[in-house]
Design a protein around this motif. Sequence first.
Motif, PDB file in Angstrom:
ATOM      1  N   MET A   1       0.623  -1.266   0.098  1.00  0.00           N
ATOM      2  CA  MET A   1       0.269   0.363   0.109  1.00  0.00           C
ATOM      3  C   MET A   1       1.052   1.139   0.062  1.00  0.00           C
ATOM      4  O   MET A   1       2.048   1.513   1.005  1.00  0.00           O
ATOM      5  CB  MET A   1      -0.705  -0.238   1.059  1.00  0.00           C
ATOM      6  N   LYS A   2       0.540   2.169  -0.833  1.00  0.00           N
ATOM      7  CA  LYS A   2       1.750   3.524  -1.136  1.00  0.00           C
ATOM      8  C   LYS A   2       0.849   4.628   0.241  1.00  0.00           C
ATOM      9  O   LYS A   2       0.291   4.730   0.778  1.00  0.00           O
ATOM     10  CB  LYS A   2       1.692   4.110  -2.393  1.00  0.00           C
ATOM     11  N   THR A   3       2.091   5.072   0.365  1.00  0.00           N
ATOM     12  CA  THR A   3       1.694   6.234   1.673  1.00  0.00           C
ATOM     13  C   THR A   3       1.282   7.477   0.798  1.00  0.00           C
ATOM     14  O   THR A   3       1.463   8.017  -0.532  1.00  0.00           O
ATOM     15  CB  THR A   3       2.521   6.461   2.469  1.00  0.00           C
ATOM     16  N   VAL A   4       0.974   8.454   1.221  1.00  0.00           N
ATOM     17  CA  VAL A   4       0.474   9.951   1.098  1.00  0.00           C
ATOM     18  C   VAL A   4       1.410  10.717   0.483  1.00  0.00           C
ATOM     19  O   VAL A   4       1.267  11.246  -0.609  1.00  0.00           O
ATOM     20  CB  VAL A   4      -0.003  10.204   2.346  1.00  0.00           C
ATOM     21  N   GLU A   5       3.014  10.421   1.250  1.00  0.00           N
ATOM     22  CA  GLU A   5       4.221  11.030   0.174  1.00  0.00           C
ATOM     23  C   GLU A   5       4.287  10.102  -1.036  1.00  0.00           C
ATOM     24  O   GLU A   5       4.553  10.326  -1.762  1.00  0.00           O
ATOM     25  CB  GLU A   5       5.052  11.061   1.582  1.00  0.00           C
ATOM     26  N   GLU A   6       3.739   9.465  -0.793  1.00  0.00           N
ATOM     27  CA  GLU A   6       4.495   8.530  -2.191  1.00  0.00           C
ATOM     28  C   GLU A   6       3.067   8.901  -3.495  1.00  0.00           C
ATOM     29  O   GLU A   6       3.823   9.143  -4.912  1.00  0.00           O
ATOM     30  CB  GLU A   6       4.013   7.124  -2.517  1.00  0.00           C
ATOM     31  N   TYR A   7       2.358   9.693  -3.098  1.00  0.00           N
ATOM     32  CA  TYR A   7       1.001   9.690  -3.995  1.00  0.00           C
ATOM     33  C   TYR A   7       1.600  11.762  -4.526  1.00  0.00           C
ATOM     34  O   TYR A   7       0.845  11.483  -5.322  1.00  0.00           O
ATOM     35  CB  TYR A   7      -0.208  10.171  -2.978  1.00  0.00           C
ATOM     36  N   LEU A   8       1.964  11.772  -3.349  1.00  0.00           N
ATOM     37  CA  LEU A   8       2.507  12.983  -4.022  1.00  0.00           C
ATOM     38  C   LEU A   8       3.212  13.456  -4.902  1.00  0.00           C
ATOM     39  O   LEU A   8       3.202  13.982  -5.780  1.00  0.00           O
ATOM     40  CB  LEU A   8       3.406  13.903  -3.277  1.00  0.00           C
ATOM     41  N   ILE A  29      -3.562  17.257   0.578  1.00  0.00           N
ATOM     42  CA  ILE A  29      -4.927  16.428   0.424  1.00  0.00           C
ATOM     43  C   ILE A  29      -5.488  15.550  -0.593  1.00  0.00           C
ATOM     44  O   ILE A  29      -6.347  14.690  -0.399  1.00  0.00           O
ATOM     45  CB  ILE A  29      -6.180  17.722   0.862  1.00  0.00           C
ATOM     46  N   HIS A  30      -4.689  16.408  -1.614  1.00  0.00           N
ATOM     47  CA  HIS A  30      -5.320  15.767  -3.130  1.00  0.00           C
ATOM     48  C   HIS A  30      -4.807  14.164  -3.042  1.00  0.00           C
ATOM     49  O   HIS A  30      -5.606  13.279  -3.444  1.00  0.00           O
ATOM     50  CB  HIS A  30      -4.595  16.320  -4.395  1.00  0.00           C
ATOM     51  N   ALA A  31      -3.467  13.865  -2.185  1.00  0.00           N
ATOM     52  CA  ALA A  31      -2.838  13.141  -2.743  1.00  0.00           C
ATOM     53  C   ALA A  31      -3.630  12.019  -1.656  1.00  0.00           C
ATOM     54  O   ALA A  31      -3.876  10.484  -2.162  1.00  0.00           O
ATOM     55  CB  ALA A  31      -1.738  13.241  -2.289  1.00  0.00           C
ATOM     56  N   LEU A  34      -6.208  10.366  -2.856  1.00  0.00           N
ATOM     57  CA  LEU A  34      -6.254   9.957  -4.351  1.00  0.00           C
ATOM     58  C   LEU A  34      -5.793   7.920  -3.674  1.00  0.00           C
ATOM     59  O   LEU A  34      -6.503   7.281  -4.506  1.00  0.00           O
ATOM     60  CB  LEU A  34      -5.187   9.923  -5.237  1.00  0.00           C
ATOM     61  N   LYS A  35      -4.757   8.338  -2.206  1.00  0.00           N
ATOM     62  CA  LYS A  35      -4.781   6.736  -1.761  1.00  0.00           C
ATOM     63  C   LYS A  35      -6.228   6.665  -1.807  1.00  0.00           C
ATOM     64  O   LYS A  35      -6.492   5.479  -1.696  1.00  0.00           O
ATOM     65  CB  LYS A  35      -4.053   6.765  -0.532  1.00  0.00           C
ATOM     66  N   LEU A  36      -7.338   7.063  -0.696  1.00  0.00           N
ATOM     67  CA  LEU A  36      -8.357   6.261  -0.969  1.00  0.00           C
ATOM     68  C   LEU A  36      -9.531   6.235  -2.219  1.00  0.00           C
ATOM     69  O   LEU A  36      -9.634   4.976  -1.840  1.00  0.00           O
ATOM     70  CB  LEU A  36      -8.931   7.822   0.066  1.00  0.00           C
ATOM     71  N   GLN A  37      -8.938   6.992  -2.806  1.00  0.00           N
ATOM     72  CA  GLN A  37     -10.365   6.190  -4.090  1.00  0.00           C
ATOM     73  C   GLN A  37      -9.633   5.186  -4.548  1.00  0.00           C
ATOM     74  O   GLN A  37      -9.965   4.036  -4.529  1.00  0.00           O
ATOM     75  CB  GLN A  37      -9.629   7.223  -5.089  1.00  0.00           C
ATOM     76  N   ASP A  38      -8.048   4.596  -4.562  1.00  0.00           N
ATOM     77  CA  ASP A  38      -7.186   3.844  -5.224  1.00  0.00           C
ATOM     78  C   ASP A  38      -7.274   2.363  -4.692  1.00  0.00           C
ATOM     79  O   ASP A  38      -7.734   1.667  -4.438  1.00  0.00           O
ATOM     80  CB  ASP A  38      -5.833   3.915  -5.383  1.00  0.00           C
TER      81      ASP A  38
END
Length: 88
Positions: A1-8, A29-31, A34-38
Amino acid sequence: MKTVEEYLNDPRILNDPDMADTLEPVKEIHAARLKLQDETAAMSPAERNEYINDKARKFLASIGVTPRLANMSGQGKLKPRAVSAAGV
């Protein structure tokens, strides 16, 4: 599972022209969204609700907060009140 930092560093954020001049908290917030959506893309609405509620329960427990829930069952519908004129 990717972290919010990785989603940035996700191309959906990096390649979005509207994100180029955005403040860092907005990008975070956008990251997170996206994490929750994925994470919940393949879930039914009921599964998604349970997943999100479980995450909230775990977070609250981790900071020592016990949620106090209201039980509104059996309350029925609101009853209309008689309208009165202002100043009367």
